[in-house]
Design a protein around this motif. Structure first.
Motif, PDB file in Angstrom:
ATOM      1  N   ARG A  81      15.706  84.841  71.237  1.00 46.16           N
ATOM      2  CA  ARG A  81      15.309  84.131  70.022  1.00 46.16           C
ATOM      3  C   ARG A  81      15.895  82.720  70.005  1.00 46.16           C
ATOM      4  N   ARG A  82      17.154  82.587  70.384  1.00 50.22           N
ATOM      5  CA  ARG A  82      17.765  81.256  70.423  1.00 50.22           C
ATOM      6  C   ARG A  82      16.990  80.327  71.349  1.00 50.22           C
ATOM      7  N   ALA A  83      16.612  80.836  72.518  1.00 45.60           N
ATOM      8  CA  ALA A  83      15.857  80.016  73.471  1.00 45.60           C
ATOM      9  C   ALA A  83      14.478  79.674  72.916  1.00 45.60           C
ATOM     10  N   TRP A  84      13.832  80.651  72.253  1.00 43.77           N
ATOM     11  CA  TRP A  84      12.506  80.413  71.676  1.00 43.77           C
ATOM     12  C   TRP A  84      12.576  79.366  70.564  1.00 43.77           C
ATOM     13  N   ILE A  85      13.589  79.431  69.720  1.00 41.21           N
ATOM     14  CA  ILE A  85      13.753  78.424  68.673  1.00 41.21           C
ATOM     15  C   ILE A  85      13.910  77.030  69.294  1.00 41.21           C
ATOM     16  N   ALA A  86      14.684  76.937  70.355  1.00 42.09           N
ATOM     17  CA  ALA A  86      14.864  75.637  71.018  1.00 42.09           C
ATOM     18  C   ALA A  86      13.527  75.119  71.555  1.00 42.09           C
ATOM     19  N   ASP A  87      12.722  76.004  72.141  1.00 42.77           N
ATOM     20  CA  ASP A  87      11.399  75.603  72.627  1.00 42.77           C
ATOM     21  C   ASP A  87      10.522  75.109  71.479  1.00 42.77           C
ATOM     22  N   MET A  88      10.542  75.833  70.375  1.00 42.89           N
ATOM     23  CA  MET A  88       9.732  75.451  69.217  1.00 42.89           C
ATOM     24  C   MET A  88      10.198  74.119  68.632  1.00 42.89           C
ATOM     25  N   GLU A  89      11.489  73.910  68.572  1.00 42.31           N
ATOM     26  CA  GLU A  89      12.002  72.652  68.026  1.00 42.31           C
ATOM     27  C   GLU A  89      11.588  71.465  68.891  1.00 42.31           C
ATOM     28  N   ARG A  90      11.590  71.648  70.207  1.00 34.45           N
ATOM     29  CA  ARG A  90      11.143  70.568  71.091  1.00 34.45           C
ATOM     30  C   ARG A  90       9.658  70.269  70.877  1.00 34.45           C
ATOM     31  N   ALA A  91       8.870  71.319  70.666  1.00 37.13           N
ATOM     32  CA  ALA A  91       7.426  71.139  70.539  1.00 37.13           C
ATOM     33  C   ALA A  91       7.021  70.587  69.174  1.00 37.13           C
ATOM     34  N   THR A  92       7.819  70.824  68.150  1.00 39.25           N
ATOM     35  CA  THR A  92       7.428  70.433  66.781  1.00 39.25           C
ATOM     36  C   THR A  92       8.264  69.290  66.220  1.00 39.25           C
ATOM     37  N   GLY A  93       9.267  68.839  66.960  1.00 42.27           N
ATOM     38  CA  GLY A  93      10.196  67.856  66.423  1.00 42.27           C
ATOM     39  C   GLY A  93       9.560  66.559  65.993  1.00 42.27           C
ATOM     40  N   GLY A  94       8.425  66.160  66.578  1.00 41.77           N
ATOM     41  CA  GLY A  94       7.786  64.909  66.214  1.00 41.77           C
ATOM     42  C   GLY A  94       6.918  64.981  64.976  1.00 41.77           C
ATOM     43  N   PHE A  95       6.804  66.158  64.383  1.00 44.93           N
ATOM     44  CA  PHE A  95       5.964  66.337  63.192  1.00 44.93           C
ATOM     45  C   PHE A  95       6.826  66.438  61.939  1.00 44.93           C
ATOM     46  N   ASP A  96       6.299  65.928  60.847  1.00 44.31           N
ATOM     47  CA  ASP A  96       6.999  66.061  59.565  1.00 44.31           C
ATOM     48  C   ASP A  96       6.870  67.481  59.017  1.00 44.31           C
ATOM     49  N   ALA A 147      -3.052  60.789  55.937  1.00 38.17           N
ATOM     50  CA  ALA A 147      -2.099  61.501  56.789  1.00 38.17           C
ATOM     51  C   ALA A 147      -2.679  61.697  58.183  1.00 38.17           C
ATOM     52  N   ARG A 148      -1.810  61.655  59.189  1.00 38.86           N
ATOM     53  CA  ARG A 148      -2.211  61.952  60.564  1.00 38.86           C
ATOM     54  C   ARG A 148      -2.110  63.469  60.754  1.00 38.86           C
ATOM     55  N   VAL A 149      -3.241  64.111  60.893  1.00 41.33           N
ATOM     56  CA  VAL A 149      -3.297  65.563  61.057  1.00 41.33           C
ATOM     57  C   VAL A 149      -3.788  65.840  62.471  1.00 41.33           C
ATOM     58  N   GLU A 150      -2.937  66.450  63.305  1.00 43.21           N
ATOM     59  CA  GLU A 150      -3.233  66.625  64.718  1.00 43.21           C
ATOM     60  C   GLU A 150      -3.142  68.098  65.110  1.00 43.21           C
ATOM     61  N   GLU A 151      -4.137  68.542  65.847  1.00 46.10           N
ATOM     62  CA  GLU A 151      -4.061  69.900  66.386  1.00 46.10           C
ATOM     63  C   GLU A 151      -3.068  69.917  67.548  1.00 46.10           C
ATOM     64  N   VAL A 152      -2.227  70.944  67.602  1.00 44.49           N
ATOM     65  CA  VAL A 152      -1.215  71.066  68.652  1.00 44.49           C
ATOM     66  C   VAL A 152      -1.274  72.484  69.217  1.00 44.49           C
ATOM     67  N   PRO A 153      -1.305  72.643  70.545  1.00 43.39           N
ATOM     68  CA  PRO A 153      -1.428  74.004  71.118  1.00 43.39           C
ATOM     69  C   PRO A 153      -0.260  74.920  70.750  1.00 43.39           C
ATOM     70  N   LEU A 154       0.962  74.407  70.829  1.00 47.11           N
ATOM     71  CA  LEU A 154       2.166  75.193  70.528  1.00 47.11           C
ATOM     72  C   LEU A 154       2.177  76.502  71.328  1.00 47.11           C
ATOM     73  N   SER A 212       2.199  57.782  56.167  1.00 42.98           N
ATOM     74  CA  SER A 212       3.367  57.803  57.056  1.00 42.98           C
ATOM     75  C   SER A 212       3.650  59.192  57.620  1.00 42.98           C
ATOM     76  N   LEU A 213       2.870  60.200  57.211  1.00 38.44           N
ATOM     77  CA  LEU A 213       3.143  61.575  57.617  1.00 38.44           C
ATOM     78  C   LEU A 213       2.362  61.961  58.857  1.00 38.44           C
ATOM     79  N   ARG A 214       3.023  62.676  59.744  1.00 40.14           N
ATOM     80  CA  ARG A 214       2.383  63.260  60.921  1.00 40.14           C
ATOM     81  C   ARG A 214       2.482  64.771  60.791  1.00 40.14           C
ATOM     82  N   LEU A 215       1.337  65.430  60.672  1.00 40.46           N
ATOM     83  CA  LEU A 215       1.277  66.858  60.405  1.00 40.46           C
ATOM     84  C   LEU A 215       0.592  67.571  61.568  1.00 40.46           C
ATOM     85  N   GLY A 216       1.185  68.656  62.027  1.00 40.06           N
ATOM     86  CA  GLY A 216       0.638  69.410  63.143  1.00 40.06           C
ATOM     87  C   GLY A 216      -0.083  70.663  62.688  1.00 40.06           C
ATOM     88  N   VAL A 217      -1.168  70.998  63.364  1.00 41.28           N
ATOM     89  CA  VAL A 217      -1.928  72.224  63.092  1.00 41.28           C
ATOM     90  C   VAL A 217      -1.896  73.071  64.368  1.00 41.28           C
TER      91      VAL A 217
END
Length: 452
Positions: A337-352, A269-276, A235-240
């Protein structure tokens, strides 16, 4: 690897061992040649007695070590420096120290650290560097800045090494020494009574021998209960993240990291490469020295004016970068930093959780990073260049999580015959329980390969 805290507590509660026996063995380990340099001050006698009723407390009267930047009542807090060696004694224990004691932890000493916690290498020209206990070929760095915390745990002198993590100072030595280092979401543990490096990024946390020990230590330090409910691996989705964090891996680290990904995939586990791609903007955010330089300079500027020559030159150089940061640049950094955190949260939110090598290398030899001695300017310049290059590589991956205001754990993923390598399981703020659960599952997958 010496037995972990949980196993030792079970032995005590089953009557196979007593707290004083376990403590005595730890004190013997602390006096051993392998561990001697881990401590800047080692406690003896009546100062290291288990509290009454220790067996019924969470830490069971077992030994813990404290990084030299935490207040302990009645003692100065030098933070690995000479300039604060004769500072007035602390009036009371730092909350983190008090919580460990209240939970039945017995403080066995103050541990070696990079001066003022400002490097990931673990060297300090004022004190001999404690050699990495996992290396048997040549003396290798332990990593820093919580260098003595790691060595004290690896040598069996402590079950919990209390430290701090501003850009990786818990996870780097854990990875290089084959231990577990958990950096919780910073707001979950009190930083009062710890000499600051960066008030924005500092996190109070610990090094342990296992993930389950990390859970217990975090519960004590944070005063909260960690959820033990683990989801099935399928059930886990993991990003690399592939941007930057996989660059320049040495052979041992690359092999160990791929081994972990394969085990997780084989477990379903679903292990997916992500550009980030957002990671590409991080270096620009910190081009002027970042939070650590600005905030440390604000704390140190008066001491630097009167006693600057007594600082580690490598540390002083990094602190003084903050002198040139203007108020508007600092405020822009906070906003960016606040804006960067928001960008990171959008990009990683679908991963556990996200997975990365903790650091891209195994521990280099101490001799290659030795402080300048003034005898050969050309050789000193080469060592300084090697030091700053190594420091930047060690900090590169773990510092992402501090800027993210996130949480991360490093656990060992090497096998017998290899130098230690760590895998980092991480995510954004307040995902601590999920990160710990996934790390526990990965530790179990690795156990047969690692001989546990």
């Amino acid at each position: 690897m010496t037995t972990d805290l949980i196993d030792t507590l079970e032995a005590i509660r089953a009557g196979r061992l007593t707290s004083p026996q376990a403590l005595s063995a730890a004190l013997d380990a602390a006096r051993s040649p392998a561990c001697h340099d881990a401590f800047l001050q080692r406690f003896e006698g009546s100062a290291v007695q288990p509290p009454e009723g220790a067996a019924d407390l969470p830490l069971g009267g077992l030994p813990v070590s404290v990084k030299d930047l935490f207040d302990i009542a009645g003692q100065p807090t030098p933070a690995g420096s000479q300039v604060l060696r004769d500072a007035p004694p602390a009036a009371q224990d730092a909350p983190a120290v008090a919580r460990l004691k209240a939970a039945g932890g017995v403080v066995v000493g103050r541990t070696h650290m990079t001066e003022f916690a400002f490097s990931g290498v673990g060297t300090n020209p004022h004190f001999r560097v404690p050699a990495n206990p996992a290396a048997t070929d040549v003396p290798r760095i332990p990593g820093g800045s919580s260098s003595g915390a790691a060595v004290s745990v690896a040598c069996g002198a402590a079950f919990v090494g209390l430290g701090s993590d501003t850009g990786g100072s818990i996870r780097i030595p854990a990875a290089l020494c084959g231990l577990v280092g958990f950096k919780n979401t910073a707001r979950l543990t009190p930083t009062e009574g710890a000499l600051p490096l960066s008030t924005t990024l500092d996190t109070v946390c610990a090094i342990t021998r296992s993930v389950r020990d990390a859970v217990l230590a975090h519960e004590v330090l944070s005063g909260r209960t960690v959820s033990r409910e683990a989801r099935p691996l399928p059930s886990l989705r993991l990003g690399v993240p592939s941007t930057q964090l996989l660059d320049d891996l040495d052979e041992t680290v690359a092999r160990a990291f791929e081994r972990c990904l394969r085990l997780l995939r084989e477990g379903g586990a679903r292990v997916e490469e992500v550009p980030l791609e957002a990671l590409q903007g991080l270096s620009g955010l910190q081009a002027s020295g970042g939070f650590a330089a600005a905030e440390s300079y604000a704390w140190h500027r008066e001491l630097l004016a009167t006693q600057g020559e007594r600082y580690d030159p490598r540390v002083r150089l990094r602190i003084e970068r903050g002198a040139g940061m203007k108020a508007w640049e600092y405020l822009d950094l906070v906003k960016a930093r606040r804006a960067w955190i928001a960008d990171m949260e959008r990009a990683t939110g679908g991963f556990d959780a996200l997975l990365s090598p903790t650091v891209p290398m195994v521990a280099p030899p101490i001799a290659s990073l030795a402080p300048a001695d003034g005898r050969d300017p050309a050789a000193d310049a080469q060592r300084d260049q090697a030091f700053f290059r190594t420091n930047a590589l060690l900090l590169r991956n773990p510092s992402v999580v501090n800027m993210l205001d996130g949480c991360a754990i490093s656990l060992p993923c090497h096998v017998p015959g290899e130098l230690p390598a760590g895998i980092m399981v991480w995510h954004g703020a307040l995902r601590d329980d999920t990160v710990l659960q996934i790390a526990s599952q990965l530790e179990a997958l690795l156990a047969p390969l690692r001989g546990h």
